[in-house]
Scaffold this motif. Structure first.
Motif: not given
Length: 192
Positions: A166-192
């Motif tokens: 949502n606009e104004g929030e700091e971090l993104f929530n993942i909707v889709y990831v194609s494979n588990k080998d992608i390094n998500l730490e390089q994005f402003p994403i909430k890691l679960k």
């Protein structure tokens, strides 16, 4: 009873404004592909005035006012014009594509192309689900710029990450990831 083309267009615009409002306004999307050459990711932040660009109709209303009338279901046929048969064909293609455009980032597999060019339209990137192609502006936060029927991508690549916030929030929530080998730490994403 048959309805006129303008009446049908008005109905679609009103319906799709509701969906555009729900899925695009006050939200931002992060799109990443491991095959991007020019940016690690793109952030999409649509505004009210971008809706008019996607419809193909002409109007004397300001783009924000046009969207508000569609959203509030007060749009009347006199508020917009379809000047000739060429514009009518363009509007027909766009209103048939709008429902697909607003579902592009809901977690399904889509294709993208950086530096998308079609005729005189130049976009930072475009996305397609094969039903439509949605092109985005060359701005820090990309905005919807053009809508085309079908898949117009010449060099499509797959999307590896789609995230939303949502606009104004700091971090993104993942909707889709194609494979588990992608390094998500390089994005402003909430890691679960």
């Amino acid at each position: 009873m048959t309805i006129s083309f303008k009446e049908r267009v008005k109905g679609v615009l009103i319906t799709q404004a509701q969906i555009y409002n729900e899925r695009f306004l006050n939200k931002e999307y992060l799109i990443h592909s491991n095959k991007f050459k020019y940016n690690l990711f793109y952030i999409i932040a649509a505004k009210k005035d971008n809706f008019l660009h996607l419809t193909g109709v002409s109007t004397n209303l300001k783009a924000n006012d046009f969207f508000d009338k569609c959203l509030n279901e007060t749009l009347i046929e006199d508020d917009f014009d379809i000047r000739d048969s060429q514009q009518k064909g363009s509007v027909r293609r766009k209103i048939n594509s709008l429902p697909f455009a607003f579902n592009l980032f809901n977690g399904q597999r889509i294709l993208v192309e950086e530096n998308f060019i079609k005729n005189c339209i130049s976009c930072s990137f475009a996305s397609s689900d094969k039903n439509c192609t949605l092109g985005f502006t060359h701005t820090k936060k990309a905005k919807p710029q053009t809508l085309l029927k079908g898949n117009e991508l010449r060099n499509p690549i797959s999307v590896d990450v789609i995230a939303v916030k949502n606009e104004g929030e700091e971090l993104f929530n993942i909707v889709y990831v194609s494979n588990k080998d992608i390094n998500l730490e390089q994005f402003p994403i909430k890691l679960k």
